[in-house]
Design a protein around this motif. Structure first.
Motif, PDB file in Angstrom:
ATOM      1  N   ALA A  32       0.827  -1.207   0.000  1.00  0.00           N
ATOM      2  CA  ALA A  32       0.000   0.000   0.000  1.00  0.00           C
ATOM      3  C   ALA A  32       0.861   1.256   0.000  1.00  0.00           C
ATOM      4  CB  ALA A  32      -0.929  -0.010   1.216  1.00  0.00           C
ATOM      5  N   LEU A  33       1.962   1.234   0.740  1.00  0.00           N
ATOM      6  CA  LEU A  33       2.835   2.405   0.797  1.00  0.00           C
ATOM      7  C   LEU A  33       3.508   2.686  -0.545  1.00  0.00           C
ATOM      8  CD1 LEU A  33       4.499   1.882   4.288  1.00  0.00           C
ATOM      9  CD2 LEU A  33       3.094   3.838   3.615  1.00  0.00           C
ATOM     10  N   ILE A  34       4.044   1.644  -1.167  1.00  0.00           N
ATOM     11  CA  ILE A  34       4.810   1.880  -2.396  1.00  0.00           C
ATOM     12  C   ILE A  34       3.914   2.153  -3.596  1.00  0.00           C
ATOM     13  CG2 ILE A  34       6.787   0.544  -1.588  1.00  0.00           C
ATOM     14  CD1 ILE A  34       5.869  -1.803  -3.251  1.00  0.00           C
ATOM     15  N   ALA A  35       2.606   1.977  -3.431  1.00  0.00           N
ATOM     16  CA  ALA A  35       1.698   2.332  -4.519  1.00  0.00           C
ATOM     17  C   ALA A  35       1.525   3.843  -4.640  1.00  0.00           C
ATOM     18  CB  ALA A  35       0.334   1.670  -4.293  1.00  0.00           C
ATOM     19  N   HIS A  36       1.888   4.582  -3.594  1.00  0.00           N
ATOM     20  CA  HIS A  36       1.771   6.034  -3.620  1.00  0.00           C
ATOM     21  C   HIS A  36       2.976   6.664  -4.326  1.00  0.00           C
ATOM     22  CE1 HIS A  36      -1.714   6.706  -0.936  1.00  0.00           C
ATOM     23  NE2 HIS A  36      -1.363   5.539  -0.416  1.00  0.00           N
ATOM     24  N   PRO A  37       2.797   7.814  -4.926  1.00  0.00           N
ATOM     25  CA  PRO A  37       3.951   8.548  -5.458  1.00  0.00           C
ATOM     26  C   PRO A  37       4.736   9.189  -4.316  1.00  0.00           C
ATOM     27  CG  PRO A  37       1.940   9.799  -5.829  1.00  0.00           C
ATOM     28  CD  PRO A  37       1.509   8.472  -5.250  1.00  0.00           C
TER      29      PRO A  37
END
Length: 483
Positions: free
Chosen positions: A195-200
């Motif tokens: 979930a974290l790395i899906a964000h820019p």
């Protein structure tokens, strides 16, 4: 009273709930808003946040030592030396030099562009993500954070769920130390990291294995997020015949068996060059192990435990596969999988394509491979993915020169292991499969900064008229002389 490492390690790794961890979406939104507000940019804010992290470590060193004993069976001395003390040293070095690192650096201006001034100014990237690792869960989470805070960023920290006691301490203590500003701690497993790395982000620093590193890299590519990947690999130790074989063996044993071998820059295998060096290794390594941990390392308060039963079982199975194929255990081999214990183990007669040579071991098993020449050793290293570290033990200057010229690794270290990883004055990072980018000290500050070029040219006298269109014969003749 803190439990002893031996007592803590006699049972499976503890599992802690994390009811207070900040939800991913809320943490990302808050840190992005703080980055956009630019509140972390002033030097005094950066320094105060660094000092707050330092106070947290000094005020709660017992809590961290206890957590590291529970997670990894680390002794208090090892915990304070390699984890808490290492980060404090990083902070002190950063505070001593931050002012000079932040200053813009003047660069020359070509004659054709003058009068003008130019500089490179380090400016914060913005919102960054630091994904920590379980094997040094304080150091490998907080040392990158030091660089990120020094560079003026707002940071989301994700400690590893595989070291749950330490993650719980960080989740509780770090936000409190910073009064809930500038840093968010988000603890969770694979779903949380996904979930974290899906964000820019403006930057991601990940420490861990190559498999997850690829996942982080692929996710970052989708949002064009720059990354620093601190991975690992099979770091070799090459040994030629030396005048002080006991000293050589102590240096290798210290690097290999600290933290029960769960160190990304630990010597993963030994290449002994020639029969004399081979004999020295096999004679003196067992003596060094006995000197460090006594006749029964299971009873030593200075010897750690593996992170999980699965990790212990994996190493025991690899060892058994090679022994079945003809390798023999020189010392060690005793294991208690349920207790996450594997004795410091040296294995001779290992084939280059054997089980112990297929992948990074990340545990207290040290294969020894005899080769006939230094060039053969260098060829073995070159045939494998570039390691995070490489070590040489020799008394020969020609060997040193050949090793330095031919080995491609994150670091080349001669006569000692591990030490470079604790030096804030040296860049720490891999090359190729062992990682992308570097940090520690000024390298960490620059990793989390945009080194922005800045050019200033006054408009009072327009010296650029010669390059403006229309480009007639006179300008066409003049331009080559200006460029």
């Amino acid at each position: 009273m803190s439990p002893s490492p031996r007592a803590a390690a006699s049972s499976p790794a503890p599992v802690y709930p994390f009811p207070g961890t900040e939800p991913v979406e809320a943490a990302v939104a808050r840190i992005r808003a703080e980055a956009d507000a630019r509140t972390a940019h002033p030097r005094e804010v950066r320094e105060e946040r660094l000092r707050a992290v330092r106070r947290m470590l000094t005020d709660h060193q017992d809590r961290f030592a206890d957590a590291l004993a529970r997670d990894l069976g680390k002794s208090r001395t090892e915990a304070l030396l390699t984890e808490v003390g290492s980060v404090i040293s990083e902070i002190d070095h950063t505070l001593a030099h931050l002012g000079s690192w932040m200053k813009p650096r003047k660069v020359s201006v070509p004659l054709a562009f003058q009068p003008a001034s130019a500089q490179v100014a380090p400016v914060p990237l913005g919102a960054v993500l630091v994904i920590g690792a379980w094997n040094y869960p304080v150091q490998l989470t907080l040392a990158p954070l030091v660089g990120a805070l020094a560079a003026g960023n707002a940071v989301v920290v994700s400690p590893s769920e595989k070291s749950p006691a330490t993650a719980a301490a960080l989740q509780e203590l770090l936000p409190a130390a910073l009064d809930g500003e500038g840093v968010a701690v988000v603890e969770g497993g694979a779903d949380c990291v996904q979930a974290l790395i899906a964000h820019p982000w403006d930057h991601i620093l990940y420490t861990g294995g190559e498999r997850v590193g690829r996942i982080v890299y692929e996710a970052a590519a989708k949002t064009l997020t720059p990354v620093t990947l601190e991975l690992g690999g099979k770091s070799p130790a090459v040994v030629t015949e030396v005048k002080d074989p006991a000293g050589m063996a102590r240096r290798i044993a210290f690097g290999k068996f600290t933290n029960a071998g769960q160190t990304c820059v630990a010597p993963d295998y030994v290449l002994a060059v020639g029969p004399e060096a081979h004999a020295q290794v096999l004679r003196h390594l067992p003596a060094a192990i006995a000197e460090f941990y006594g006749p029964d390392p299971a009873e030593s308060p200075d010897y750690g435990r593996l992170v999980s039963e699965d990790h212990a079982r994996r190493l025991v199975d690899l060892l058994a596969e090679d022994v079945d194929a003809g390798a023999h255990v020189v010392i060690g081999g005793e294991a208690d999988v349920a207790g996450r214990y594997l004795a410091p183990t040296v294995v001779d007669g290992v084939s280059l394509d054997g089980a112990l040579m297929r992948e990074e071991l990340f545990g207290p098993v040290l294969p020894v491979v005899r080769v006939d020449t230094l060039q053969e050793a260098l060829d073995v290293i070159a045939a494998r993915p570039h390691p995070l570290a490489s070590y040489l033990f020799t008394d020969d200057d020609d060997d040193r020169a050949a090793f330095s010229a031919q080995v491609q690794a994150g670091v080349v270290s001669e006569g000692v292991t591990l030490l470079h990883a604790g030096m804030p004055t040296l860049r720490f990072g891999g090359v190729g499969h062992s990682g992308i980018g570097a940090y520690h000290g000024e390298a960490g500050f620059e990793t989390f900064s945009h080194l922005r070029p800045e050019l200033t040219k006054g408009t009072g006298v327009d010296t650029l008229r010669a390059v403006y269109p229309p480009h007639g014969p006179v300008k066409r003749a003049l331009l080559p002389k200006l460029l």
